[in-house]
Design a protein around this motif. Structure first.
Motif, mmCIF file in Angstrom:
data_model
loop_
_atom_site.group_PDB
_atom_site.id
_atom_site.type_symbol
_atom_site.label_atom_id
_atom_site.label_comp_id
_atom_site.label_asym_id
_atom_site.label_seq_id
_atom_site.Cartn_x
_atom_site.Cartn_y
_atom_site.Cartn_z
ATOM 1 N N MET A 9 0.684 -1.220 -0.067
ATOM 2 C CA MET A 9 0.122 0.071 0.142
ATOM 3 C C MET A 9 0.865 1.329 -0.061
ATOM 4 O O MET A 9 0.494 2.293 0.298
ATOM 5 N N SER A 10 2.025 1.038 -0.276
ATOM 6 C CA SER A 10 2.918 2.314 -0.436
ATOM 7 C C SER A 10 2.383 3.224 -1.068
ATOM 8 O O SER A 10 1.822 3.487 -2.099
ATOM 9 N N ARG A 11 2.677 4.568 -0.662
ATOM 10 C CA ARG A 11 2.246 5.826 -1.177
ATOM 11 C C ARG A 11 3.624 7.019 -1.374
ATOM 12 O O ARG A 11 4.620 6.768 -0.866
ATOM 13 N N VAL A 12 3.062 8.170 -1.790
ATOM 14 C CA VAL A 12 3.809 9.229 -1.822
ATOM 15 C C VAL A 12 4.260 9.827 -0.465
ATOM 16 O O VAL A 12 3.154 9.813 0.192
ATOM 17 N N CYS A 37 9.966 1.791 4.487
ATOM 18 C CA CYS A 37 9.084 1.319 3.468
ATOM 19 C C CYS A 37 9.936 1.815 2.181
ATOM 20 O O CYS A 37 9.816 2.845 1.577
ATOM 21 N N ALA A 40 8.243 3.446 -0.998
ATOM 22 C CA ALA A 40 7.825 4.844 -0.919
ATOM 23 C C ALA A 40 8.387 5.984 -2.127
ATOM 24 O O ALA A 40 9.697 5.666 -2.244
ATOM 25 N N GLY A 71 -4.071 9.516 -0.265
ATOM 26 C CA GLY A 71 -3.209 8.779 0.613
ATOM 27 C C GLY A 71 -1.779 9.291 0.621
ATOM 28 O O GLY A 71 -0.992 8.571 1.597
ATOM 29 N N THR A 72 -1.388 10.313 -0.081
ATOM 30 C CA THR A 72 -0.232 10.863 0.354
ATOM 31 C C THR A 72 0.020 11.367 1.774
ATOM 32 O O THR A 72 -0.970 11.952 2.536
ATOM 33 N N TYR A 96 -5.620 12.448 2.954
ATOM 34 C CA TYR A 96 -4.147 12.468 3.000
ATOM 35 C C TYR A 96 -3.816 12.646 4.365
ATOM 36 O O TYR A 96 -4.622 12.818 5.196
ATOM 37 N N ALA A 148 2.626 5.194 5.231
ATOM 38 C CA ALA A 148 2.886 5.172 3.671
ATOM 39 C C ALA A 148 2.494 3.583 3.508
ATOM 40 O O ALA A 148 2.306 3.059 2.618
#
Length: 270
Positions: A9-12, A37, A40, A71-72, A96, A148
């Motif tokens: 589920m990695s995000r910015v 992470c 990321a 989600g950032t 976010y 993240a």
């Protein structure tokens, strides 16, 4: 440090600091983020916030946050109270996350309802040893990385219902004038004001608008920087939707001698 969480589920993750780039602080925080992470995607929002300028950091976040994907995680460290009793918090709002010190840095994105905040106290989601001088590395970066990686916000610590808020400079209608103030100056010396473009209609008339700051009446609003005369102070609606004062091929901050807190008045021309 805990073992790595599931990174599916990695995000910015964005980074906003007053650290500059001379010292290794930003790079160290990125090392912590990627250790927890590794998938990321890291984005440097800015590291040129003026030292200890919490309001300036908050304005940067307000301008940028809406333009990142849902989600950032916005990691922000402008923290003159590091090592003191001020809380470390994480916030979920508007799709976010925000991670940083509870010192008013998140004022501009905490207005209204719909946010959830926690205090970053869970030992499992910070480094094993926490320095009194580098919470960016030891507290905030780990929390941002775990968020993240998909760790639920509520696992990072107990809820917070009263995050610190700065006085938000406003805009008021007074005797037929919109009265606001200068919030900040950007790298070009343009003065960003607290007067939103959406309110200009309250004082607009057939003859247009008259804008005054630091005792000077300014030209505009114009529709493009190029419409300003060279060396002439003028007014435009900037990219943040606020009235902005600029000098083409110059600096409004220097030419007008105006900075944060300077009063700006807008009224019907004529």
């Amino acid at each position: 440090m805990r073992g790595r969480e599931d990174t599916s589920m990695s995000r910015v993750i964005t980074l906003t600091t007053d650290f500059g780039l001379r010292d290794p602080f930003v790079g160290i925080m990125k090392g912590v983020l990627l250790s927890i992470c590794p998938s990321a995607r890291l984005v440097d929002l800015t590291h040129d916030v003026e030292p200890q300028d919490v309001l300036g950091g908050g304005l940067a976040l307000e301008a940028a946050a809406p333009y990142f994907p849902p989600g950032t995680v916005h990691l922000a460290v402008v923290d003159p109270g590091v090592g003191s009793a001020r809380r470390a918090i994480a916030v979920r709002t508007g799709g976010y996350y925000l991670v940083g010190p509870d010192n008013g840095l998140f004022t501009f994105v905490l207005e209204g309802d719909g946010w959830t905040a926690v205090s970053l106290t869970a030992p499992a989601y910070r480094l094993a040893e926490v320095s009194r001088t580098f919470h960016g590395r030891d507290v905030f970066a780990p929390a941002a990385a775990y968020l993240a990686a998909g760790v639920p916000l509520e696992r990072l610590g107990p809820p917070v219902s009263d995050p610190a808020l700065l006085r938000r400079p406003g805009c008021r209608l007074e005797s037929g004038e919109l009265v606001g103030e200068v919030l900040d100056a950007d790298r070009f010396g343009n003065l960003i004001t607290s007067i939103p473009a959406a309110r200009l209609g309250e004082v607009a008339g057939p003859g247009g608008l008259a804008v005054e700051v630091a005792g000077r009446r300014l030209r505009g609003p114009v529709s493009a920087y190029a419409e300003g005369g060279v060396g002439e102070a003028a007014v435009i609606v900037g990219s943040t939707g606020r009235l902005e004062i600029f000098v083409r091929a110059g600096s409004a901050r220097d030419d007008l001698g105006a900075g944060r807190g300077a009063i700006v008045r807008v009224r019907r021309a004529g």
